[in-house]
Write a protein that holds these residues in place. Sequence first.
Motif, mmCIF file in Angstrom:
data_model
loop_
_atom_site.group_PDB
_atom_site.id
_atom_site.type_symbol
_atom_site.label_atom_id
_atom_site.label_comp_id
_atom_site.label_asym_id
_atom_site.label_seq_id
_atom_site.Cartn_x
_atom_site.Cartn_y
_atom_site.Cartn_z
ATOM 1 N N THR A 213 0.829 -1.206 0.000
ATOM 2 C CA THR A 213 0.000 0.000 0.000
ATOM 3 C C THR A 213 0.864 1.257 0.000
ATOM 4 O O THR A 213 0.608 2.206 -0.755
ATOM 5 N N ASP A 214 1.911 1.262 0.829
ATOM 6 C CA ASP A 214 2.803 2.426 0.907
ATOM 7 C C ASP A 214 3.461 2.737 -0.430
ATOM 8 O O ASP A 214 3.646 3.901 -0.799
ATOM 9 N N ARG A 215 3.797 1.695 -1.175
ATOM 10 C CA ARG A 215 4.584 1.902 -2.393
ATOM 11 C C ARG A 215 3.715 2.183 -3.627
ATOM 12 O O ARG A 215 4.215 2.768 -4.605
ATOM 13 N N ILE A 216 2.451 1.777 -3.589
ATOM 14 C CA ILE A 216 1.625 1.879 -4.795
ATOM 15 C C ILE A 216 0.460 2.847 -4.654
ATOM 16 O O ILE A 216 0.190 3.653 -5.563
ATOM 17 N N LYS A 217 -0.254 2.814 -3.533
ATOM 18 C CA LYS A 217 -1.458 3.640 -3.400
ATOM 19 C C LYS A 217 -1.102 5.124 -3.464
ATOM 20 O O LYS A 217 -0.146 5.581 -2.831
ATOM 21 N N ASP A 218 -1.881 5.839 -4.242
ATOM 22 C CA ASP A 218 -1.731 7.290 -4.389
ATOM 23 C C ASP A 218 -0.403 7.697 -5.031
ATOM 24 O O ASP A 218 0.046 8.846 -4.884
ATOM 25 N N HIS A 219 0.242 6.764 -5.739
ATOM 26 C CA HIS A 219 1.461 7.082 -6.488
ATOM 27 C C HIS A 219 1.135 7.064 -7.984
ATOM 28 O O HIS A 219 0.332 6.264 -8.447
ATOM 29 N N ASP A 220 1.781 7.921 -8.722
ATOM 30 C CA ASP A 220 1.594 7.924 -10.176
ATOM 31 C C ASP A 220 2.940 7.973 -10.898
ATOM 32 O O ASP A 220 3.017 8.367 -12.059
ATOM 33 N N ASP A 221 3.992 7.560 -10.177
ATOM 34 C CA ASP A 221 5.343 7.674 -10.730
ATOM 35 C C ASP A 221 5.910 6.349 -11.216
ATOM 36 O O ASP A 221 7.104 6.225 -11.459
ATOM 37 N N PHE A 222 5.041 5.335 -11.364
ATOM 38 C CA PHE A 222 5.548 4.039 -11.802
ATOM 39 C C PHE A 222 4.975 3.657 -13.167
ATOM 40 O O PHE A 222 3.898 4.106 -13.564
ATOM 41 N N ASP A 223 5.734 2.823 -13.876
ATOM 42 C CA ASP A 223 5.327 2.312 -15.178
ATOM 43 C C ASP A 223 4.322 1.182 -14.962
ATOM 44 O O ASP A 223 4.613 0.219 -14.249
ATOM 45 N N LYS A 224 3.167 1.281 -15.573
ATOM 46 C CA LYS A 224 2.105 0.300 -15.361
ATOM 47 C C LYS A 224 2.190 -0.919 -16.278
ATOM 48 O O LYS A 224 1.307 -1.769 -16.259
ATOM 49 N N LYS A 225 3.243 -1.000 -17.055
ATOM 50 C CA LYS A 225 3.353 -2.105 -18.004
ATOM 51 C C LYS A 225 3.443 -3.465 -17.311
ATOM 52 O O LYS A 225 2.742 -4.414 -17.678
ATOM 53 N N ARG A 226 4.326 -3.570 -16.297
ATOM 54 C CA ARG A 226 4.612 -4.896 -15.741
ATOM 55 C C ARG A 226 5.087 -4.792 -14.305
ATOM 56 O O ARG A 226 5.832 -3.880 -13.951
ATOM 57 N N VAL A 227 4.653 -5.719 -13.473
ATOM 58 C CA VAL A 227 5.131 -5.798 -12.096
ATOM 59 C C VAL A 227 5.340 -7.261 -11.731
ATOM 60 O O VAL A 227 4.590 -8.141 -12.181
ATOM 61 N N LEU A 245 -4.229 -5.862 -4.266
ATOM 62 C CA LEU A 245 -3.810 -4.482 -4.034
ATOM 63 C C LEU A 245 -3.160 -3.881 -5.279
ATOM 64 O O LEU A 245 -3.389 -2.703 -5.607
ATOM 65 N N LEU A 246 -2.363 -4.679 -5.981
ATOM 66 C CA LEU A 246 -1.699 -4.181 -7.182
ATOM 67 C C LEU A 246 -2.710 -3.866 -8.283
ATOM 68 O O LEU A 246 -2.542 -2.902 -9.038
ATOM 69 N N ARG A 247 -3.753 -4.675 -8.375
ATOM 70 C CA ARG A 247 -4.794 -4.405 -9.376
ATOM 71 C C ARG A 247 -5.622 -3.179 -8.974
ATOM 72 O O ARG A 247 -5.978 -2.350 -9.816
ATOM 73 N N GLU A 248 -5.911 -3.075 -7.689
ATOM 74 C CA GLU A 248 -6.760 -1.980 -7.201
ATOM 75 C C GLU A 248 -6.040 -0.640 -7.262
ATOM 76 O O GLU A 248 -6.609 0.366 -7.706
ATOM 77 N N TYR A 249 -4.792 -0.616 -6.805
ATOM 78 C CA TYR A 249 -4.059 0.647 -6.706
ATOM 79 C C TYR A 249 -3.125 0.923 -7.874
ATOM 80 O O TYR A 249 -2.821 2.080 -8.165
#
Length: 280
Positions: A213-227, A245-249
């Motif tokens: 949650t800390d690393r993904i929620k409310d962040h927009d600085d990551f590439d959404k292609k692959r995790v 969580l990864l799908r939701e956030y």
Amino acid sequence: MNIRISADSTCDLSPELVRENGVTITPLYIVCGEKSLVDGVDIAPDDVFAWTRDHKKPCSTAAVNVADYLKVFGELRQECDAVIHFTISAEMSSCYLNACTAAEQIGGVYVIDSRSLSTGIGHLVIDGALLTREGKSGEEIQAILDERREKLNVSFVIDTLEYLRKGGRCSTVAALGANLLKLKPCIEVHEGKMSVAKKYRGTLAKAIESYVTDRIKDHDDFDKKRVFITDSGVDTEIVETVEKLLREYGGFEEIHHTLAGSTISGHCGPGCLGILYYNR
């Protein structure tokens, strides 16, 4: 141009991803007492944990040696124009130096220091395979990925400090005082080295949920292609929660779950989980 991809076993890609991307794996060695065992061939993570538990000390690891690289690179070069090889961070292992030594003798081999570990390397490996399909040359691929590796966001939460502390791979772990505070630290990789970031308390499940949650929620600085979700053995329910969580956030296009191999597991211990992706 016919280019082949190879990578050290520390890339932690699943067998399916290895096959789909045509990757040749060069395994490291796990040293348990007097025995030197081949990662992923002679020994699995559960064997590492069992040996550590029974002998009260962790196994050690040894890099892929020059002779091993010469054999693999030589065989690959007989059937291709060039080889792109990926290693764990040169700050953590002599794999990179050994691979470079072999590459100089074989020729036509481009060695990329991932400056990372586990599926941080895996991201680069998959991208390397995609670039070969686009017809990029060895020089072009190396230049692109040397730049792209700087955008990797690699971190993980560990359940026990003992493996990293005794292995000496993360200098700041010793300062945490072992497990006296029941900490679940987040370990980050920066410039090829590991360091301790935020420290979580509570159960492993709670710590991992807070970490994601800390690393993904409310962040927009990551590439959404692959995790990647990569772990060394955690409950299925925890992995499912992380995926949710990864799908939701995060809204990632691809979510891959892989298991850490014996080398990475031997250093982080059981109950470790990380999410690995690119920053923009």
